[in-house]
Scaffold this motif. Structure first.
Motif, PDB file in Angstrom:
ATOM      1  N   THR A  29      -0.070 -30.295   3.798  1.00  0.00           N
ATOM      2  CA  THR A  29      -1.372 -29.975   3.227  1.00  0.00           C
ATOM      3  C   THR A  29      -2.526 -30.173   4.203  1.00  0.00           C
ATOM      4  O   THR A  29      -3.441 -29.329   4.260  1.00  0.00           O
ATOM      5  CB  THR A  29      -1.613 -30.790   1.948  1.00  0.00           C
ATOM      6  N   PRO A  30      -2.564 -31.245   4.996  1.00  0.00           N
ATOM      7  CA  PRO A  30      -3.656 -31.371   5.970  1.00  0.00           C
ATOM      8  C   PRO A  30      -3.725 -30.210   6.955  1.00  0.00           C
ATOM      9  O   PRO A  30      -4.823 -29.800   7.368  1.00  0.00           O
ATOM     10  CB  PRO A  30      -3.324 -32.689   6.692  1.00  0.00           C
ATOM     11  N   LEU A  31      -2.576 -29.653   7.321  1.00  0.00           N
ATOM     12  CA  LEU A  31      -2.572 -28.504   8.232  1.00  0.00           C
ATOM     13  C   LEU A  31      -3.141 -27.263   7.541  1.00  0.00           C
ATOM     14  O   LEU A  31      -3.831 -26.455   8.161  1.00  0.00           O
ATOM     15  CB  LEU A  31      -1.152 -28.234   8.725  1.00  0.00           C
ATOM     16  N   ILE A  32      -2.844 -27.119   6.252  1.00  0.00           N
ATOM     17  CA  ILE A  32      -3.394 -25.987   5.496  1.00  0.00           C
ATOM     18  C   ILE A  32      -4.911 -26.103   5.391  1.00  0.00           C
ATOM     19  O   ILE A  32      -5.644 -25.128   5.574  1.00  0.00           O
ATOM     20  CB  ILE A  32      -2.749 -25.913   4.095  1.00  0.00           C
ATOM     21  N   LEU A 127      15.960 -22.109   7.125  1.00  0.00           N
ATOM     22  CA  LEU A 127      16.096 -21.874   8.561  1.00  0.00           C
ATOM     23  C   LEU A 127      16.321 -20.403   8.890  1.00  0.00           C
ATOM     24  O   LEU A 127      15.618 -19.841   9.739  1.00  0.00           O
ATOM     25  CB  LEU A 127      17.230 -22.727   9.123  1.00  0.00           C
ATOM     26  N   ALA A 128      17.301 -19.771   8.249  1.00  0.00           N
ATOM     27  CA  ALA A 128      17.607 -18.371   8.557  1.00  0.00           C
ATOM     28  C   ALA A 128      16.413 -17.447   8.299  1.00  0.00           C
ATOM     29  O   ALA A 128      16.069 -16.628   9.158  1.00  0.00           O
ATOM     30  CB  ALA A 128      18.839 -17.913   7.769  1.00  0.00           C
ATOM     31  N   PRO A 129      15.740 -17.525   7.147  1.00  0.00           N
ATOM     32  CA  PRO A 129      14.563 -16.666   6.955  1.00  0.00           C
ATOM     33  C   PRO A 129      13.442 -16.969   7.942  1.00  0.00           C
ATOM     34  O   PRO A 129      12.711 -16.063   8.352  1.00  0.00           O
ATOM     35  CB  PRO A 129      14.134 -16.983   5.510  1.00  0.00           C
ATOM     36  N   ALA A 130      13.292 -18.252   8.336  1.00  0.00           N
ATOM     37  CA  ALA A 130      12.204 -18.615   9.241  1.00  0.00           C
ATOM     38  C   ALA A 130      12.413 -18.059  10.646  1.00  0.00           C
ATOM     39  O   ALA A 130      11.447 -17.910  11.399  1.00  0.00           O
ATOM     40  CB  ALA A 130      12.057 -20.132   9.309  1.00  0.00           C
ATOM     41  N   LEU A 131      13.663 -17.745  11.009  1.00  0.00           N
ATOM     42  CA  LEU A 131      13.911 -17.174  12.332  1.00  0.00           C
ATOM     43  C   LEU A 131      13.251 -15.801  12.473  1.00  0.00           C
ATOM     44  O   LEU A 131      12.836 -15.413  13.572  1.00  0.00           O
ATOM     45  CB  LEU A 131      15.416 -17.061  12.578  1.00  0.00           C
ATOM     46  N   GLY A 132      13.161 -15.064  11.383  1.00  0.00           N
ATOM     47  CA  GLY A 132      12.517 -13.753  11.423  1.00  0.00           C
ATOM     48  C   GLY A 132      11.111 -13.751  10.870  1.00  0.00           C
ATOM     49  O   GLY A 132      10.260 -12.978  11.307  1.00  0.00           O
ATOM     50  N   LEU A 133      10.874 -14.617   9.885  1.00  0.00           N
ATOM     51  CA  LEU A 133       9.562 -14.704   9.243  1.00  0.00           C
ATOM     52  C   LEU A 133       9.118 -16.158   9.227  1.00  0.00           C
ATOM     53  O   LEU A 133       9.293 -16.862   8.230  1.00  0.00           O
ATOM     54  CB  LEU A 133       9.621 -14.156   7.811  1.00  0.00           C
ATOM     55  N   PRO A 134       8.557 -16.655  10.320  1.00  0.00           N
ATOM     56  CA  PRO A 134       8.116 -18.049  10.351  1.00  0.00           C
ATOM     57  C   PRO A 134       6.993 -18.281   9.355  1.00  0.00           C
ATOM     58  O   PRO A 134       6.220 -17.370   9.055  1.00  0.00           O
ATOM     59  CB  PRO A 134       7.629 -18.234  11.797  1.00  0.00           C
ATOM     60  N   PRO A 135       6.903 -19.491   8.811  1.00  0.00           N
ATOM     61  CA  PRO A 135       5.823 -19.790   7.847  1.00  0.00           C
ATOM     62  C   PRO A 135       4.454 -19.540   8.467  1.00  0.00           C
ATOM     63  O   PRO A 135       4.230 -19.819   9.641  1.00  0.00           O
ATOM     64  CB  PRO A 135       6.037 -21.281   7.543  1.00  0.00           C
ATOM     65  N   GLY A 136       3.550 -18.995   7.660  1.00  0.00           N
ATOM     66  CA  GLY A 136       2.215 -18.664   8.146  1.00  0.00           C
ATOM     67  C   GLY A 136       1.134 -19.427   7.413  1.00  0.00           C
ATOM     68  O   GLY A 136       1.257 -19.726   6.220  1.00  0.00           O
ATOM     69  N   LEU A 137       0.077 -19.745   8.124  1.00  0.00           N
ATOM     70  CA  LEU A 137      -1.063 -20.459   7.568  1.00  0.00           C
ATOM     71  C   LEU A 137      -2.095 -19.484   7.000  1.00  0.00           C
ATOM     72  O   LEU A 137      -2.099 -18.298   7.358  1.00  0.00           O
ATOM     73  CB  LEU A 137      -1.718 -21.313   8.656  1.00  0.00           C
ATOM     74  N   PRO A 138      -2.985 -19.947   6.136  1.00  0.00           N
ATOM     75  CA  PRO A 138      -4.093 -19.096   5.693  1.00  0.00           C
ATOM     76  C   PRO A 138      -4.913 -18.632   6.885  1.00  0.00           C
ATOM     77  O   PRO A 138      -5.169 -19.389   7.819  1.00  0.00           O
ATOM     78  CB  PRO A 138      -4.908 -20.040   4.797  1.00  0.00           C
ATOM     79  N   GLY A 139      -5.322 -17.365   6.846  1.00  0.00           N
ATOM     80  CA  GLY A 139      -6.094 -16.804   7.942  1.00  0.00           C
ATOM     81  C   GLY A 139      -5.259 -16.111   8.990  1.00  0.00           C
ATOM     82  O   GLY A 139      -5.810 -15.461   9.885  1.00  0.00           O
ATOM     83  N   MET A 140      -3.914 -16.222   8.890  1.00  0.00           N
ATOM     84  CA  MET A 140      -3.039 -15.543   9.842  1.00  0.00           C
ATOM     85  C   MET A 140      -2.596 -14.202   9.269  1.00  0.00           C
ATOM     86  O   MET A 140      -2.338 -14.098   8.060  1.00  0.00           O
ATOM     87  CB  MET A 140      -1.814 -16.407  10.153  1.00  0.00           C
TER      88      MET A 140
END
Length: 247
Positions: A29-32, A127-140
């Protein structure tokens, strides 16, 4: 049996949901919040070069429309409460999924193999989904929602099927097929991310990806171990028969 699995799934969901909520409040949450401070910086910079007055009016109109049309929980206790609730519901859904897989493919979940179930769930759904679609932050910038969901589901199902195949078949052909199932989704082109400027620093985005993956690992390990422990406990209890006797 189904009642025991359902109850074990709920207890495991409660443990995993609360644990992941604590980790999110500490690391994610602090990163968000930090990223939300940069949200819109890229677009604001590009508009300011041309027509700053028009950009300001448009931003105000967009903000008013956002406030009127979309509801969002208030920061603080309300936002935290909704986050915890969402995590508990998500955990319950995943727990019921692995419970269904256990029954459908006759693969018991125990405390002894609960860690393997947790690691398998982490690899398939995080892990497998993140290899192609890494988690993204707001504003990205992100790709189209439906396309991302379809690719994510394909990667998760294919990787999960690979683990089930290896668990059921010990032959060499099964291992080769499982490896292919893990690799194939990564060979399929992921949804195209729009080429848009983002004000989110690269270091912040990398820290968020790492935190989300750590959170996923914690969630799945606790879910698998708690599910297995409860399943063992419920299976060891004597069964009360219709006439009151215990089997």
């Amino acid at each position: 049996m189904f009642r025991n699995l359902f109850f074990a799934a709920l207890v495991a969901a409660l443990c995993a949901g609360l644990a992941t909520s604590i980790f999110q409040a500490w690391r994610v949450t602090p990163l968000i919040f930090a990223a939300e401070a940069f949200e819109g910086d890229g677009n604001a910079h590009s508009h300011a070069q041309d027509t700053p007055e028009h950009s300001h009016d448009e931003a105000a109109t967009t903000a008013d429309s956002h406030d009127e049309d979309e509801w969002m929980p208030q920061d603080g206790l309300e936002r935290t409460a909704y986050t915890v609730l969402a995590n508990l519901l998500m955990a319950a859904g995943y727990a019921l999924i692995i419970g269904a897989v256990s029954v459908l493919f006759n693969l018991p979940i125990t405390f002894a193999n609960g860690l393997l179930w947790g690691l398998g769930g982490f690899a398939a759904f995080s892990l497998a989904p993140a290899l192609g679609l890494p988690p993204g932050l707001p504003g990205m910038p992100v790709a189209e929602t439906l396309a991302r969901q379809i690719w994510w589901a394909g990667a998760a199902l294919s990787t999960g099927a690979a683990f089930v195949l290896v668990a059921k078949q010990r032959a060499a052909w099964a291992l080769a097929a499982a490896i292919a199932l893990v690799i194939i989704p990564q060979l399929v082109a992921t949804p195209v991310v729009p080429d848009e400027a983002s004000g989110v620093p690269a270091g912040l985005a990398a820290a968020f990806t790492a935190a989300v993956l750590y959170n996923g690992a914690l969630f799945w390990v606790i879910l698998g171990l708690a599910f297995g422990r409860m399943a063992d406990y419920l299976a060891s209890r004597p069964v009360t028969l219709a006439n009151g006797a215990k089997a």
